[in-house]
Motif scaffolding. Structure first.
Motif, mmCIF file in Angstrom:
data_model
loop_
_atom_site.group_PDB
_atom_site.id
_atom_site.type_symbol
_atom_site.label_atom_id
_atom_site.label_comp_id
_atom_site.label_asym_id
_atom_site.label_seq_id
_atom_site.Cartn_x
_atom_site.Cartn_y
_atom_site.Cartn_z
ATOM 1 N N ILE A 65 14.405 0.180 -65.251
ATOM 2 C CA ILE A 65 12.884 -0.330 -65.073
ATOM 3 C C ILE A 65 12.290 0.625 -66.098
ATOM 4 N N SER A 66 10.926 -0.072 -67.187
ATOM 5 C CA SER A 66 10.255 0.233 -68.187
ATOM 6 C C SER A 66 9.166 -0.044 -68.196
ATOM 7 N N SER A 67 8.947 -1.513 -67.389
ATOM 8 C CA SER A 67 7.136 -1.753 -67.061
ATOM 9 C C SER A 67 6.657 -2.195 -65.496
ATOM 10 N N ARG A 68 5.280 -2.698 -65.581
ATOM 11 C CA ARG A 68 4.745 -2.367 -64.238
ATOM 12 C C ARG A 68 5.704 -4.454 -63.796
ATOM 13 N N LYS A 69 5.953 -4.714 -64.962
ATOM 14 C CA LYS A 69 6.710 -5.912 -64.202
ATOM 15 C C LYS A 69 7.727 -5.961 -64.006
ATOM 16 N N GLU A 70 8.342 -4.922 -64.148
ATOM 17 C CA GLU A 70 10.174 -4.721 -63.763
ATOM 18 C C GLU A 70 10.108 -3.869 -62.181
ATOM 19 N N LEU A 71 9.473 -3.313 -62.442
ATOM 20 C CA LEU A 71 8.785 -2.510 -61.048
ATOM 21 C C LEU A 71 8.015 -3.369 -59.869
ATOM 22 N N LYS A 72 7.280 -4.048 -60.068
ATOM 23 C CA LYS A 72 6.838 -4.994 -59.386
ATOM 24 C C LYS A 72 7.718 -5.782 -58.194
ATOM 25 N N ASN A 73 8.868 -6.386 -59.115
ATOM 26 C CA ASN A 73 10.428 -7.574 -58.960
ATOM 27 C C ASN A 73 11.444 -6.587 -57.843
ATOM 28 N N PHE A 74 10.988 -4.792 -58.757
ATOM 29 C CA PHE A 74 12.575 -4.104 -58.081
ATOM 30 C C PHE A 74 12.085 -3.977 -56.506
ATOM 31 N N ILE A 75 10.376 -3.464 -56.518
ATOM 32 C CA ILE A 75 10.087 -3.406 -54.923
ATOM 33 C C ILE A 75 9.978 -4.576 -54.182
ATOM 34 N N ALA A 76 9.512 -5.640 -55.060
ATOM 35 C CA ALA A 76 9.501 -7.221 -54.205
ATOM 36 C C ALA A 76 11.194 -7.793 -53.503
ATOM 37 N N LYS A 77 12.042 -6.896 -53.486
ATOM 38 C CA LYS A 77 13.491 -7.136 -53.466
ATOM 39 C C LYS A 77 13.634 -5.966 -52.467
ATOM 40 N N LEU A 78 12.647 -4.962 -52.637
ATOM 41 C CA LEU A 78 13.217 -4.199 -51.450
ATOM 42 C C LEU A 78 12.319 -4.372 -50.590
ATOM 43 N N SER A 79 11.321 -4.789 -50.745
ATOM 44 C CA SER A 79 10.786 -4.807 -49.641
ATOM 45 C C SER A 79 10.920 -6.670 -48.546
ATOM 46 N N THR A 80 11.657 -7.455 -49.218
ATOM 47 C CA THR A 80 12.237 -8.590 -48.528
ATOM 48 C C THR A 80 13.200 -8.698 -47.794
ATOM 49 N N GLY A 81 14.031 -7.722 -48.757
ATOM 50 C CA GLY A 81 15.630 -8.300 -47.745
ATOM 51 C C GLY A 81 15.926 -6.542 -46.581
ATOM 52 N N ASN A 82 16.895 -6.851 -46.223
ATOM 53 C CA ASN A 82 17.417 -5.588 -45.605
ATOM 54 C C ASN A 82 17.774 -4.402 -45.925
ATOM 55 N N SER A 83 17.179 -4.391 -47.562
ATOM 56 C CA SER A 83 18.210 -3.646 -48.460
ATOM 57 C C SER A 83 17.400 -2.618 -48.013
ATOM 58 N N LEU B 72 7.795 5.939 -53.143
ATOM 59 C CA LEU B 72 8.724 5.724 -53.670
ATOM 60 C C LEU B 72 8.349 4.338 -55.509
ATOM 61 N N GLU B 73 7.071 3.481 -54.789
ATOM 62 C CA GLU B 73 6.973 3.068 -55.584
ATOM 63 C C GLU B 73 5.570 3.384 -56.726
ATOM 64 N N GLU B 74 5.202 3.832 -56.189
ATOM 65 C CA GLU B 74 4.478 5.554 -56.709
ATOM 66 C C GLU B 74 4.607 6.174 -57.835
ATOM 67 N N GLU B 75 5.797 6.614 -57.732
ATOM 68 C CA GLU B 75 6.897 7.983 -57.969
ATOM 69 C C GLU B 75 7.388 7.045 -59.433
ATOM 70 N N LEU B 76 8.257 6.324 -59.422
ATOM 71 C CA LEU B 76 8.220 4.624 -60.546
ATOM 72 C C LEU B 76 7.122 4.612 -61.173
ATOM 73 N N LYS B 77 6.039 4.125 -60.499
ATOM 74 C CA LYS B 77 4.406 3.866 -61.767
ATOM 75 C C LYS B 77 4.506 5.365 -62.619
ATOM 76 N N ILE B 78 4.660 6.617 -61.710
ATOM 77 C CA ILE B 78 4.050 7.381 -62.367
ATOM 78 C C ILE B 78 4.262 7.787 -64.054
#
Length: 173
Positions: free
Chosen positions: A115-133, A82-88
């Motif tokens: 999401i339009s930047s690496r920073k926004e993507l990083k924050n999005f992935i961090a939320k997915l990685s740290t929560g129960n979501s 998912l992260e790779e897809e969005l980075k592309i």
């Protein structure tokens, strides 16, 4: 401040802004609870104002002047994919406007991402990685859709080509 006047002010702030405005910031500014802002946003949306609610905050959906938007169908199985897809997408000048899944019972479920930047993507992935979501695509065995917007047609071509090469792209509309 009267509710109607506050909603007009919120609408004006969103129309005039090119950045995301968080519900907490708006609540603080207007001296109301965040829940009041959520209700105000819902009322403004019901009036037809195209407000996107994203993890970064609220923003008015502005149609790309060039009109280069596509909905793509995509599939992947892991958070890393998912992260790779969005980075592309963002690395090739794209903005991921939303994610959509087709649910057997509820029909289309769409969530604004913005999401339009690496920073926004990083924050999005961090939320997915740290929560129960989990990503919405977990419900549909990895199959999902994104609306992508770019400024140049060539950027869309590059995005689609790279997604296809990685095996993520199922179809485009």
């Amino acid at each position: 401040m009267e509710a109607t006047k506050r909603r007009l002010e919120i609408e004006k702030r969103l129309v005039d802004s090119d950045i995301y405005l968080s519900g907490s910031e708006l609540a603080k500014e207007f001296k109301v609870s965040r829940q009041v802002i959520v209700q105000d946003i819902a009322i403004l949306r019901a009036k037809g104002i195209p407000i996107l609610a994203t993890p970064q905050g609220y923003i008015i959906s502005k149609i790309n002047e060039e009109g280069y938007r596509k909905v793509i169908a995509s599939k992947h199985d892991t958070l890393e994919d998912l992260e790779e897809e969005l980075k592309i997408i963002v690395d090739n000048g794209g903005k991921i406007l939303d994610v959509i899944i087709e649910h057997d019972i509820y029909g289309d479920i769409r969530v604004d991402l913005g999401i339009s930047s690496r920073k926004e993507l990083k924050n999005f992935i961090a939320k997915l990685s740290t929560g129960n979501s989990k990503p919405l695509s977990a419900i549909t065995d990895g199959v999902h859709f994104h609306t992508i917007e770019v400024n140049k047609k060539e950027d869309m071509t590059d995005i689609l080509k790279e997604l296809d090469e990685k095996g993520y792209l199922i179809a485009e509309q």
